[in-house]
Design an enzyme around this catalytic site. Structure first.
Site, short mmCIF file in Angstrom:
data_model
loop_
_atom_site.label_atom_id
_atom_site.label_comp_id
_atom_site.label_asym_id
_atom_site.label_seq_id
_atom_site.Cartn_x
_atom_site.Cartn_y
_atom_site.Cartn_z
N GLU A 1 39.54 -21.36 -117.34
CA GLU A 1 40.35 -20.24 -116.88
C GLU A 1 41.26 -19.79 -118.01
O GLU A 1 41.83 -20.62 -118.73
CB GLU A 1 41.27 -20.61 -115.70
CG GLU A 1 40.62 -20.83 -114.37
CD GLU A 1 41.65 -21.16 -113.28
OE1 GLU A 1 41.22 -21.62 -112.22
OE2 GLU A 1 42.87 -20.98 -113.51
N GLU B 1 43.93 -11.14 -106.05
CA GLU B 1 43.83 -11.91 -104.81
C GLU B 1 45.17 -11.85 -104.08
O GLU B 1 46.06 -12.67 -104.29
CB GLU B 1 43.43 -13.35 -105.13
CG GLU B 1 42.03 -13.44 -105.77
CD GLU B 1 41.62 -14.86 -106.09
OE1 GLU B 1 40.92 -15.48 -105.27
OE2 GLU B 1 42.00 -15.34 -107.18
N LYS C 1 47.12 -14.81 -102.15
CA LYS C 1 47.68 -15.99 -102.81
C LYS C 1 49.19 -16.06 -102.60
O LYS C 1 49.87 -15.03 -102.52
CB LYS C 1 47.36 -15.97 -104.31
CG LYS C 1 45.94 -16.40 -104.62
CD LYS C 1 45.79 -16.72 -106.09
CE LYS C 1 44.49 -17.47 -106.35
NZ LYS C 1 44.35 -17.84 -107.77
N GLU D 1 50.65 -14.39 -109.38
CA GLU D 1 49.37 -15.00 -108.99
C GLU D 1 48.44 -13.99 -108.32
O GLU D 1 47.22 -14.19 -108.29
CB GLU D 1 49.61 -16.19 -108.06
CG GLU D 1 50.20 -17.41 -108.74
CD GLU D 1 49.23 -18.04 -109.72
OE1 GLU D 1 48.03 -18.16 -109.38
OE2 GLU D 1 49.67 -18.43 -110.82
#
Length: 332
Positions: free
Chosen positions: A253, A304, A307, A313
């Site tokens: 990542e 996303e 999250k 995030e």
């Protein structure tokens, strides 16, 4: 030039292009609303020439869509299933159901645990789970194709700058050393999540933005032009100190948020980071410490919004839910 020589040159060129594509993957998370179907997502990978995908659990809709695509897959065991891997029978079923059953999917790595710390309850299951998955992979005669590993977080290390001082923290050594030994014995790489953004973003951080965004242009006192290479080499120095100098690291990542109200989290910086990281990796550039190509998975395909905090995030996506690119970056 003979026709045979010409053919060999063409094939060599194709092989190099193929290798370059495989050096960049993108993580496919699904913690967002109104995301495309699995088949649409795979088609999006194909249309943009993205050669690798990380999936954080055996998403069978995605696995079905991946059949015969040749996209290289890093497949995670879901966190809630890590304890079950202590049972060899469960590990055998997992491999049978999600690897053997998808023999036409190019599964390259299996991650047993993502960012598990020694103090986490799941830590005691990681090595045993890796061992049992490896046995199941070997029983299926896939040990040469599928590599079993785990993905670590940078906070297992200390003294990461200058990179040559990097080492695993003393409390982490007991946890990580048997895992490293397993990887060495089985010819598997260590997976590592490396985010220059998180090193740069604290208000007290002395790191210059250009160093984090691959824009510095000249070497710093430690001999580095960017923070990504420095972080990666700190892992290699730590591995050397723990007795694994030749272990490969795959960056599982790396990304930069486009929003979230924190220092440096904006569209311009995110676009710059992703494009420069792609250029860096696909250019075949080596780090000062490790003379080998870098393989990296960008985080992530989509924002996303489900999250939890911190807000950053929720803003790591490369594409919008309608499949339009968030940035004008190229994977080619």
């Amino acid at each position: 030039m003979s026709s045979i020589v010409l053919l060999l040159l063409i094939l060599s060129s194709i092989a190099l292009q193929f290798t370059a594509v495989k050096s960049i993957g993108v993580c496919y998370g699904v913690n967002g609303d109104h995301l495309p179907s699995g088949q649409e997502v795979i088609d999006l990978y194909k249309s943009h020439g993205i050669g690798g995908m990380r999936i954080y659990y055996p998403d069978e809709q995605a696995l079905q869509a991946l059949r015969r695509s040749n996209i290289e897959v890093l497949l995670d065991v879901a966190k809630e299933n890590l304890s079950s891997l202590s049972d060899p029978a469960y590990a055998n079923r997992w491999v049978k159901n999600f690897v053997v059953a998808y023999s036409d999917v190019n599964i390259r790595y299996i991650a047993v645990g993502n960012e598990i710390s020694p103090s986490d309850g799941e830590a005691k299951y990681i090595l045993r789970g890796m061992q049992n998955i490896q046995k199941a992979i070997s029983a299926a005669n896939l040990q040469g194709k599928v590599k079993v590993s785990t993905a670590i977080k940078m906070d297992l290390l200390e003294n990461t700058y200058p990179p040559r001082n990097g080492k695993f923290k003393d409390p982490a050594t007991t946890y990580i050393k048997p895992i490293i030994d397993f990887l060495v014995n089985n010819g598997s790489p260590l997976l590592a999540n490396a985010y220059p953004y998180f090193a740069y973003s604290p208000p007290s951080s002395p790191i210059h933005l250009d160093f984090a965004l691959f824009k510095q242009g000249t070497n710093d006192p430690a001999g580095y032009q960017n923070l990504f290479d420095a972080m990666l080499d700190s892992i290699y120095y730590a591995l050397e100190k723990i007795g694994a100098p030749n272990l490969q690291v795959v960056v599982s990542e790396s990304g930069w948020p486009s929003d979230g109200g924190a220092k440096g989290a904006n569209v311009n910086n995110a676009s710059t980071y992703y494009q420069n990281l792609i250029k860096h990796v696909k250019g075949g550039i080596r780090t000062p410490k490790h003379n080998a190509p870098i393989k990296t998975y960008l985080f992530a395909m989509f924002d996303e919004n489900k999250k939890p905090d911190p807000p950053t995030e929720r803003h790591f996506g490369l594409f919008n839910p309608d499949k339009s690119p968030k940035y004008g970056i190229s994977f080619n």
